[in-house]
Design a protein around this motif. Structure first.
Motif, PDB file in Angstrom:
ATOM      1  N   GLY A  47       0.809  -1.223   0.000  1.00  0.00           N
ATOM      2  CA  GLY A  47       0.000   0.000   0.000  1.00  0.00           C
ATOM      3  C   GLY A  47       0.843   1.273   0.000  1.00  0.00           C
ATOM      4  O   GLY A  47       0.343   2.347   0.335  1.00  0.00           O
ATOM      5  N   VAL A  56       1.900  -5.166   6.290  1.00  0.00           N
ATOM      6  CA  VAL A  56       0.469  -5.512   6.248  1.00  0.00           C
ATOM      7  C   VAL A  56       0.235  -6.698   7.181  1.00  0.00           C
ATOM      8  O   VAL A  56       1.178  -7.430   7.501  1.00  0.00           O
ATOM      9  N   ASN A  79      -0.433  -1.201   7.463  1.00  0.00           N
ATOM     10  CA  ASN A  79      -1.530  -0.814   6.567  1.00  0.00           C
ATOM     11  C   ASN A  79      -2.490  -1.997   6.382  1.00  0.00           C
ATOM     12  O   ASN A  79      -2.193  -3.102   6.808  1.00  0.00           O
ATOM     13  N   LYS A  80      -3.584  -1.743   5.754  1.00  0.00           N
ATOM     14  CA  LYS A  80      -4.638  -2.737   5.531  1.00  0.00           C
ATOM     15  C   LYS A  80      -5.124  -3.282   6.867  1.00  0.00           C
ATOM     16  O   LYS A  80      -5.402  -4.479   7.010  1.00  0.00           O
ATOM     17  N   SER A  81      -5.166  -2.392   7.854  1.00  0.00           N
ATOM     18  CA  SER A  81      -5.579  -2.849   9.177  1.00  0.00           C
ATOM     19  C   SER A  81      -7.082  -3.090   9.227  1.00  0.00           C
ATOM     20  O   SER A  81      -7.629  -3.444  10.270  1.00  0.00           O
ATOM     21  N   ASP A  82      -7.732  -2.907   8.089  1.00  0.00           N
ATOM     22  CA  ASP A  82      -9.141  -3.309   7.976  1.00  0.00           C
ATOM     23  C   ASP A  82      -9.245  -4.824   7.816  1.00  0.00           C
ATOM     24  O   ASP A  82     -10.317  -5.399   7.877  1.00  0.00           O
ATOM     25  N   ARG A  83      -8.098  -5.472   7.637  1.00  0.00           N
ATOM     26  CA  ARG A  83      -8.111  -6.915   7.389  1.00  0.00           C
ATOM     27  C   ARG A  83      -8.017  -7.710   8.686  1.00  0.00           C
ATOM     28  O   ARG A  83      -7.501  -7.221   9.682  1.00  0.00           O
ATOM     29  N   ALA A 101      -5.125  -7.993  11.927  1.00  0.00           N
ATOM     30  CA  ALA A 101      -4.381  -6.749  12.076  1.00  0.00           C
ATOM     31  C   ALA A 101      -3.880  -6.593  13.511  1.00  0.00           C
ATOM     32  O   ALA A 101      -2.729  -6.195  13.739  1.00  0.00           O
ATOM     33  N   LYS A 144      -1.458   2.177  12.862  1.00  0.00           N
ATOM     34  CA  LYS A 144      -2.351   1.347  12.056  1.00  0.00           C
ATOM     35  C   LYS A 144      -3.063   2.242  11.043  1.00  0.00           C
ATOM     36  O   LYS A 144      -3.599   3.287  11.417  1.00  0.00           O
ATOM     37  N   THR A 145      -3.027   1.842   9.787  1.00  0.00           N
ATOM     38  CA  THR A 145      -3.747   2.617   8.778  1.00  0.00           C
ATOM     39  C   THR A 145      -4.588   1.700   7.898  1.00  0.00           C
ATOM     40  O   THR A 145      -4.349   0.495   7.817  1.00  0.00           O
ATOM     41  N   SER A 146      -5.558   2.329   7.296  1.00  0.00           N
ATOM     42  CA  SER A 146      -6.273   1.674   6.214  1.00  0.00           C
ATOM     43  C   SER A 146      -6.278   2.733   5.132  1.00  0.00           C
ATOM     44  O   SER A 146      -7.217   3.506   4.981  1.00  0.00           O
ATOM     45  N   SER A 181      -9.046   3.774   2.787  1.00  0.00           N
ATOM     46  CA  SER A 181     -10.185   4.553   3.278  1.00  0.00           C
ATOM     47  C   SER A 181      -9.719   5.804   4.019  1.00  0.00           C
ATOM     48  O   SER A 181     -10.487   6.400   4.774  1.00  0.00           O
TER      49      SER A 181
END
Ligand SMILES: Nc1nc2c(ncn2[C@@H]2O[C@H](COP(=O)(O)OP(=O)(O)OP(=O)(O)O)[C@@H](O)[C@H]2O)c(=O)[nH]1
Ligand SMILES: [Mg+2]
Length: 324
Positions: free
Chosen positions: A59, A169, A193-197, A200, A227-229, A232
């Motif tokens: 990302g 990630v 990143n992709k901490s929406d997954r 995380a 932590k990022t996403s 979004s």
């Protein structure tokens, strides 16, 4: 190649044609490029340089895009250098889902440029640093380097960036533990990143415990884990805040200053190395090429050949001197 050095006076972020022209001279490594770089160096020093590295697809471009938008909203200008020939910035995408920066690439206060380093010795090429100087002298507020975390270039990024962001990630969970020591050391901050997954939180804890193994002294910056996403825009404000916090910390810190002088020294040494090698082989490349077979066959020691080449260079040099 010709270029009127007086034109450097017109260098500004608005003058994209001139920037492009200068970069192409710098990329050509023509002798003229050295004259240009010498001249524009006095205008450098104001840009803040951010390095973003991490595994493929983590990302990095998405984050670069988001933090650039953040800076732009504050009225700042951003130059982005994608250090990797397969980068989406260059259009030569390998993966179908790579993020493209078209939405900001056309803006007045943005300049995106990709640089190839594969095939160049020692990771990040000299050109990358020189191009950053061109952006700096043009007046860009921020210069962001995106490098894919493979090989040497990811470690070199810390040498030219004021703040280095290592992007991971959740899926890199196990590899966090196995992360190269070097990568741990260059990070001024980690971005998960992709901490929406899923996983995380697990990855966050794993990263936190590997970091706790390191000993920080009181003068040391403690790299935060964020932590990022990015997709979004979640966590980007905190990331930018941490970049600014790190910038402030380093403006008055002995270790940051030591690091900067070490890298400045390295840059001079690299320039001398390059120059010296070019000079030595100006008249000796055929001797080298014609002797390789003998080295492979065991008939000539590489040390003897090296001495011979250096002797030739020295006598050439002495001749030039005595004729002056
Ligand atoms: N779920 C999720 N996907 C994301 C996030 N950030 C980026 N992506 C997606 O991950 C993919 C790769 O993103 P990029 O920004 O191109 O990653 P990169 O690290 O620049 O990739 P390379 O330059 O190829 O190494 C894209 O499909 C993005 O949309 C995120 O926070 N969450
Ligand atoms: Mg990318």
């Amino acid at each position: 190649m010709n270029f009127d050095l007086n034109k450097l006076g017109n260098l500004s972020i608005e003058n994209k044609r001139l920037i492009a022209r200068i970069i192409s001279v710098v990329e050509s490594e023509d002798e003229l490029s050295i004259e240009i770089l010498k001249e524009l160096y006095k205008k450098t020093g104001a840009a803040f340089r951010i390095g973003i590295t991490g595994p493929p697809g983590a990302g990095k471009s998405t984050i670069t895009n988001q933090i650039s938008k953040h800076f732009l909203a504050l009225g700042k200008s951003v130059a982005i250098i994608a250090v990797d020939p397969t980068s989406p910035f260059s259009g030569g995408a390998l993966l179908g889902d790579r993020v493209r920066m078209n939405d900001i690439g056309m803006l007045d206060k943005v300049y995106i440029r990709s640089v190839a380093t594969r095939g160049s010795l020692g990771g990040l090429s000299k050109k990358t640093i020189d191009i950053a100087d061109v952006f700096d002298a043009s007046g860009f507020d921020y210069i962001i380097f995106e490098t894919v975390g493979v090989g040497q270039s990811e470690l070199d990024i810390a040498k030219i960036a004021h703040s280095t962001i290592v992007t991971l990630v959740p899926e890199s969970g196990d590899s966090i533990q196995a992360m190269k020591a070097g990568l741990m050391e260059i990070a001024d901050m980690f971005v998960l990143n992709k901490s929406d997954r899923p996983d995380a939180d697990k990855a966050f804890i794993s990263l936190q415990s590997s970091l706790q193994l390191r000993n920080f002294s009181i003068e040391d910056w403690q790299p935060p884990i964020l932590k990022t996403s990015a997709i979004s825009n979640i966590g980007i404000t905190e990331l930018v805040e941490n970049i600014e916090r790190h910038r402030l910390f380093c403006s008055n810190n002995i270790n940051c200053a030591k690091k900067r002088s070490q890298y400045a020294k390295e840059r001079v040494i690299n320039i001398i190395n390059d120059f010296f090698i070019k000079e030595v082989f100006k008249n000796n490349s055929s001797l080298l090429n014609n002797s390789i077979e003998k080295i492979i066959n065991g008939n000539l020691s590489p040390y003897i050949l090296a001495e011979q080449i250096l002797r030739n260079y020295k006598s050439n040099f002495d001749n030039i001197k005595s004729n002056q």
